[in-house]
Design a protein around this motif. Structure first.
Motif, PDB file in Angstrom:
ATOM      1  N   GLY A  11       0.785  -1.220   0.000  1.00  0.00           N
ATOM      2  CA  GLY A  11       0.000   0.000   0.000  1.00  0.00           C
ATOM      3  C   GLY A  11       0.820   1.275   0.000  1.00  0.00           C
ATOM      4  O   GLY A  11       0.313   2.332  -0.372  1.00  0.00           O
ATOM      5  N   VAL A  12       2.068   1.211   0.416  1.00  0.00           N
ATOM      6  CA  VAL A  12       2.880   2.430   0.513  1.00  0.00           C
ATOM      7  C   VAL A  12       4.125   2.409  -0.368  1.00  0.00           C
ATOM      8  O   VAL A  12       4.859   3.398  -0.410  1.00  0.00           O
ATOM      9  N   LEU A  13       4.337   1.324  -1.095  1.00  0.00           N
ATOM     10  CA  LEU A  13       5.563   1.207  -1.880  1.00  0.00           C
ATOM     11  C   LEU A  13       5.684   2.302  -2.933  1.00  0.00           C
ATOM     12  O   LEU A  13       6.783   2.805  -3.184  1.00  0.00           O
ATOM     13  N   GLU A  14       4.576   2.722  -3.534  1.00  0.00           N
ATOM     14  CA  GLU A  14       4.627   3.826  -4.499  1.00  0.00           C
ATOM     15  C   GLU A  14       5.266   5.054  -3.862  1.00  0.00           C
ATOM     16  O   GLU A  14       6.172   5.657  -4.422  1.00  0.00           O
ATOM     17  N   GLY A  15       4.777   5.418  -2.681  1.00  0.00           N
ATOM     18  CA  GLY A  15       5.307   6.588  -1.994  1.00  0.00           C
ATOM     19  C   GLY A  15       6.766   6.421  -1.610  1.00  0.00           C
ATOM     20  O   GLY A  15       7.554   7.364  -1.714  1.00  0.00           O
ATOM     21  N   VAL A  16       7.132   5.226  -1.194  1.00  0.00           N
ATOM     22  CA  VAL A  16       8.524   4.964  -0.801  1.00  0.00           C
ATOM     23  C   VAL A  16       9.454   5.149  -1.998  1.00  0.00           C
ATOM     24  O   VAL A  16      10.492   5.810  -1.899  1.00  0.00           O
ATOM     25  N   VAL A  17       9.083   4.599  -3.137  1.00  0.00           N
ATOM     26  CA  VAL A  17       9.932   4.708  -4.332  1.00  0.00           C
ATOM     27  C   VAL A  17       9.974   6.158  -4.821  1.00  0.00           C
ATOM     28  O   VAL A  17      11.039   6.661  -5.193  1.00  0.00           O
ATOM     29  N   LEU A  18       8.844   6.844  -4.798  1.00  0.00           N
ATOM     30  CA  LEU A  18       8.852   8.253  -5.196  1.00  0.00           C
ATOM     31  C   LEU A  18       9.724   9.078  -4.247  1.00  0.00           C
ATOM     32  O   LEU A  18      10.425   9.995  -4.679  1.00  0.00           O
ATOM     33  N   ALA A  19       9.687   8.753  -2.961  1.00  0.00           N
ATOM     34  CA  ALA A  19      10.531   9.459  -1.995  1.00  0.00           C
ATOM     35  C   ALA A  19      12.011   9.236  -2.308  1.00  0.00           C
ATOM     36  O   ALA A  19      12.820  10.170  -2.208  1.00  0.00           O
ATOM     37  N   ILE A  20      12.362   8.031  -2.697  1.00  0.00           N
ATOM     38  CA  ILE A  20      13.750   7.752  -3.091  1.00  0.00           C
ATOM     39  C   ILE A  20      14.117   8.613  -4.289  1.00  0.00           C
ATOM     40  O   ILE A  20      15.179   9.244  -4.325  1.00  0.00           O
ATOM     41  N   LEU A  21      13.216   8.662  -5.284  1.00  0.00           N
ATOM     42  CA  LEU A  21      13.504   9.437  -6.492  1.00  0.00           C
ATOM     43  C   LEU A  21      13.480  10.941  -6.250  1.00  0.00           C
ATOM     44  O   LEU A  21      14.011  11.701  -7.061  1.00  0.00           O
ATOM     45  N   SER A  25      18.094  10.882  -9.063  1.00  0.00           N
ATOM     46  CA  SER A  25      17.695  10.018 -10.171  1.00  0.00           C
ATOM     47  C   SER A  25      18.298   8.640  -9.951  1.00  0.00           C
ATOM     48  O   SER A  25      19.357   8.514  -9.327  1.00  0.00           O
ATOM     49  N   ALA A  26      17.629   7.619 -10.453  1.00  0.00           N
ATOM     50  CA  ALA A  26      18.131   6.254 -10.255  1.00  0.00           C
ATOM     51  C   ALA A  26      17.528   5.316 -11.289  1.00  0.00           C
ATOM     52  O   ALA A  26      16.497   5.616 -11.893  1.00  0.00           O
ATOM     53  N   TYR A  27      18.151   4.175 -11.453  1.00  0.00           N
ATOM     54  CA  TYR A  27      17.587   3.132 -12.302  1.00  0.00           C
ATOM     55  C   TYR A  27      17.036   2.022 -11.404  1.00  0.00           C
ATOM     56  O   TYR A  27      17.275   2.005 -10.192  1.00  0.00           O
ATOM     57  N   GLY A  28      16.272   1.132 -11.986  1.00  0.00           N
ATOM     58  CA  GLY A  28      15.522   0.142 -11.227  1.00  0.00           C
ATOM     59  C   GLY A  28      16.320  -0.686 -10.239  1.00  0.00           C
ATOM     60  O   GLY A  28      15.932  -0.825  -9.076  1.00  0.00           O
ATOM     61  N   TYR A  29      17.432  -1.240 -10.677  1.00  0.00           N
ATOM     62  CA  TYR A  29      18.214  -2.086  -9.780  1.00  0.00           C
ATOM     63  C   TYR A  29      18.746  -1.280  -8.598  1.00  0.00           C
ATOM     64  O   TYR A  29      18.779  -1.770  -7.468  1.00  0.00           O
ATOM     65  N   GLU A  30      19.140  -0.046  -8.863  1.00  0.00           N
ATOM     66  CA  GLU A  30      19.645   0.842  -7.804  1.00  0.00           C
ATOM     67  C   GLU A  30      18.574   1.060  -6.733  1.00  0.00           C
ATOM     68  O   GLU A  30      18.851   1.011  -5.538  1.00  0.00           O
ATOM     69  N   VAL A  63      12.274  10.022 -17.908  1.00  0.00           N
ATOM     70  CA  VAL A  63      13.144   8.869 -18.146  1.00  0.00           C
ATOM     71  C   VAL A  63      14.228   9.252 -19.146  1.00  0.00           C
ATOM     72  O   VAL A  63      13.952   9.878 -20.165  1.00  0.00           O
ATOM     73  N   GLU A  64      15.447   8.886 -18.798  1.00  0.00           N
ATOM     74  CA  GLU A  64      16.576   9.122 -19.687  1.00  0.00           C
ATOM     75  C   GLU A  64      17.313   7.800 -19.877  1.00  0.00           C
ATOM     76  O   GLU A  64      17.583   7.097 -18.897  1.00  0.00           O
ATOM     77  N   LYS A  65      17.621   7.470 -21.119  1.00  0.00           N
ATOM     78  CA  LYS A  65      18.407   6.260 -21.384  1.00  0.00           C
ATOM     79  C   LYS A  65      19.883   6.628 -21.312  1.00  0.00           C
ATOM     80  O   LYS A  65      20.342   7.525 -22.016  1.00  0.00           O
ATOM     81  N   VAL A  66      20.578   5.925 -20.433  1.00  0.00           N
ATOM     82  CA  VAL A  66      21.989   6.210 -20.188  1.00  0.00           C
ATOM     83  C   VAL A  66      22.802   4.974 -20.563  1.00  0.00           C
ATOM     84  O   VAL A  66      22.455   3.860 -20.162  1.00  0.00           O
ATOM     85  N   ARG A  74      20.624   1.886 -19.728  1.00  0.00           N
ATOM     86  CA  ARG A  74      19.750   1.830 -18.552  1.00  0.00           C
ATOM     87  C   ARG A  74      18.750   2.974 -18.632  1.00  0.00           C
ATOM     88  O   ARG A  74      19.078   4.064 -19.082  1.00  0.00           O
ATOM     89  N   LYS A  75      17.554   2.695 -18.127  1.00  0.00           N
ATOM     90  CA  LYS A  75      16.557   3.746 -17.997  1.00  0.00           C
ATOM     91  C   LYS A  75      16.736   4.374 -16.621  1.00  0.00           C
ATOM     92  O   LYS A  75      16.592   3.696 -15.604  1.00  0.00           O
ATOM     93  N   VAL A  76      17.077   5.639 -16.597  1.00  0.00           N
ATOM     94  CA  VAL A  76      17.262   6.358 -15.341  1.00  0.00           C
ATOM     95  C   VAL A  76      16.028   7.236 -15.126  1.00  0.00           C
ATOM     96  O   VAL A  76      15.634   7.999 -16.007  1.00  0.00           O
ATOM     97  N   TYR A  77      15.429   7.095 -13.959  1.00  0.00           N
ATOM     98  CA  TYR A  77      14.171   7.772 -13.632  1.00  0.00           C
ATOM     99  C   TYR A  77      14.442   8.941 -12.699  1.00  0.00           C
ATOM    100  O   TYR A  77      15.220   8.827 -11.766  1.00  0.00           O
ATOM    101  N   SER A  78      13.768  10.040 -12.980  1.00  0.00           N
ATOM    102  CA  SER A  78      13.841  11.189 -12.075  1.00  0.00           C
ATOM    103  C   SER A  78      12.425  11.728 -11.885  1.00  0.00           C
ATOM    104  O   SER A  78      11.601  11.693 -12.794  1.00  0.00           O
ATOM    105  N   LEU A  79      12.185  12.203 -10.692  1.00  0.00           N
ATOM    106  CA  LEU A  79      10.874  12.727 -10.345  1.00  0.00           C
ATOM    107  C   LEU A  79      10.668  14.077 -11.027  1.00  0.00           C
ATOM    108  O   LEU A  79      11.531  14.944 -10.967  1.00  0.00           O
TER     109      LEU A  79
END
Length: 109
Positions: A11-21, A25-30, A63-66, A74-79
């Motif tokens: 129920g809160v994982l969306e918020g946790v991942v957005l908080a990380i971002l 910026s980060a990619y999935g494995y990171e 999303v930026e491909k790096v 890698r797809k790097v995600y930034s909020l």
């Protein structure tokens, strides 16, 4: 992780991942590695990647491909601004829930 913890985390994982971002910026494995470092050892990479795809579809991240040294880019995600707004709403909701739950817990004593 127990079943109750797993269900609550869903129920809160969306918020946790957005908080990380929100911090960088980060990619999935990171992101998965950071979650594991935070003690969420049972988080599967597939769960994080599915969330990132949903974020991208909903316009919450850029999303930026790096280029990667070890394979495809890698797809790097930034909020982005929309993602920050969504995260702000998450924190407001979280604060509301925590306040109510603490009130209930204190009422038990």
């Amino acid at each position: 992780m127990g079943r109750q913890m797993t269900e609550m985390l869903k129920g809160v994982l969306e918020g946790v991942v957005l908080a990380i971002l929100s911090g960088r910026s980060a990619y999935g494995y990171e992101i998965t590695a950071w979650l594991r470092d935070l003690g969420f050892a049972d988080i599967a990479e597939g769960t994080v990647y599915a969330l990132l795809v949903r974020f991208e579809r909903r316009g919450l991240v850029d999303v930026e491909k790096v280029p990667s040294e070890k394979g495809p880019p890698r797809k790097v995600y930034s909020l982005n601004a929309q993602g920050r707004h969504y995260l702000d709403e998450f924190w407001k909701t979280w604060g509301f829930l925590v306040e109510r739950l603490e009130h209930l817990r204190e009422g038990e004593k």
